[in-house]
Design an enzyme around this catalytic site. Sequence first.
Site, PDB file in Angstrom:
ATOM      1  N   ASN A 390       6.927  32.561  36.393  1.00  0.00           N
ATOM      2  CA  ASN A 390       6.704  31.944  35.085  1.00  0.00           C
ATOM      3  C   ASN A 390       8.029  31.778  34.360  1.00  0.00           C
ATOM      4  OD1 ASN A 390       5.241  31.283  32.467  1.00  0.00           O
ATOM      5  ND2 ASN A 390       6.416  33.094  31.886  1.00  0.00           N
ATOM      6  N   GLU A 391       8.522  30.588  34.329  1.00  0.00           N
ATOM      7  CA  GLU A 391       9.750  30.190  33.622  1.00  0.00           C
ATOM      8  C   GLU A 391      10.880  31.212  33.701  1.00  0.00           C
ATOM      9  OE1 GLU A 391       9.211  31.149  28.873  1.00  0.00           O
ATOM     10  OE2 GLU A 391       8.459  29.224  29.568  1.00  0.00           O
TER      11      GLU A 391
END
Length: 669
Positions: A390-391
């Site tokens: 996630n990012e």
Amino acid sequence: MKQGMTMAALLLAATMGLQAQKPMKAPKGGKAISDELIGIFFEDISSSADGGLYAELVENGSFEYSPVERDGWGAGTAWKQARPGHSLGMLEVRKDQGIHPNNPTYMRLHVERVKEFYDYKGWKGYGLENAGFKGISVKGGKKYDFSVFLRNGESQGKQVRVVLGVPQGWGKDPKVLAEATLSVDSKDWKKYEAVLTPAEDCTNAVLQVLVLNTGVMDVDMVSLMPQDTYKGHGLRKDMAEALADLHPKFLRFPGGCVVHGGGDGFWNTYRWKTTVGPKETRRQLKNTWGYHQSMGLGYYEYFQFCEDLNMEPLPILPCGVSCQGTNGGWAMWPHQAQEVCPMSEMDEWVQDALDLIEWANGDATTKWGAVRAAAGHPEPFGLKYLGIGNEEKISPEFAERFKYMYDKVRKAHPEIIIVGTAGPGSHPENPDYEAGWKLAEELGMPIIDEHYYEKNDYFLKSRQYDKYPRTRKTKVYLGEYAAKDKKLIDALAEGLYLLHVERNADIVCMTSYAPLFAKKDATNWNPDLIYFDNERTYLTCSYYVQQLFGLSSGQYYYGDCVRFEGDAAGIQQPQEDVHYGQSVVLNVKTRKLYVKLVNATGEEKEADINLSRFPIKKQCVKTVLAGDAEQENNYEAQPIKPKKTTIKAEKKFDIDLEPYSMVMLEYQL
């Protein structure tokens, strides 16, 4: 049988009805696009789960709150001593011989006196009181399921009184709304249950658990759940219905920064396996946004909700790398602040992914399929997508671990579509964006997840996906985005940008606004799509824009059916720096055509529409969202709602768009 109709006539009518629902052939001029474009992203931020979508009414029912999560917190947070009739006793927090190693903390009640020497209005007992999440909201006549795990400290049986009441002020016992009495004789942990039906509505009720005999009683996992939850699956009904009304095609969960521990690092990483068993066995965790997550809303409930709303589940798993914000790492940006596991330990993270696929898709004879079946779902859920990461900052360490996990999962399950990440801030000038896309193209990644939050000016002007190379094999999932303020102009900017995304939905296959929910007195992030309190939801104008796009999904885009007055021939809006635009989408499965128009300017706009190629029927449903561009649209403001009318359908016509408005025209074909 309907009066006056023969069986043959009924069969003919049924056949004609079936024929009317058969998919149609798309007229020429359309471009094939994704029909899974609009989904939702749920992260437990701003108290979205406990005290929100998860319908549990008791706060800290398992006594697992900790000072690690917040200063001043502990096992007794949200609880207080209850001494009706001036009873005497003592509360003791214990961690030995708990229900389960994942849930070690419980409360021991040492009851010394259950009643004063005089009878105090018949009240007696000693125990605990909980006021829920700033008040327990109940409805008169509705049923609520109470449950608790109890362990009797003596051989003699005891009585436990459960009271749902209305506070009457300091020194006074609550007014009784509902009550029940439990007979407790087990010296081992045992679950006890009762149904409470309050006599009247109350927004600030309290729940008391009172032991009516002297001696020792252990208490854990206190719960009060409304029976009337969404499809009976434990989710708060009005909040779940608000999501259902968005018509989402997928659900991304559980985060977000929650996935990889946010600023806390590996010790606080979300691990799906500890969220799928019986609730008393789940490992509760500090939430990265600064509070507690009970995991009552866990992977099983997420997958079940996907099934209830006919959404594709998109779970996101960590890949041995923490958030770059760990231990204050955001202050070091853009330098490295990630925690990474040794490569020798990466097989553990890979196995988590493989086991999740087996849990979701394996039959009940497999190890993890049996766990799912034991929870009440013998049939596989049918997992199609799996997100990894996630990012995260696309550091060399991240790239090495992602590639290792990606290759292992793809080899074992080539049918699963992997969604990767383009890092934080997915803009071409961001080095993580460039590194993320380089990694995606090297691996042939099916989908990459881009995130960006910007002022409305960005969404009004940018048309970045027009410039994306059509030769790329990797599709885009715009997993998190929003205009940074919450006014009508921001919602219209998002709508205009989504028109651009629809035009490029051969490249952008999925989108989800973020964040989804925020409790109005516990908000970590603004803006949000839906605000809520204990009583109701507050739907924003951005919500209604998302709803219109969710309603109008389809498989073909037509860009040449609408022309705005003053535009040069051949121009298809929206263009860069132009604050109005259009999109025409055909759903061949439902045989519906949608024309969407956005005018984010302060002037009226005229559009010429030609739908001659489509076999439209006589009526059209017109929906208009319009108002003052600067009007606030959150829980403190009067909501701006769309207005719907039915008008005569025409194939060629002009339409005037109000300043600061969005219009959708819906046709049955």
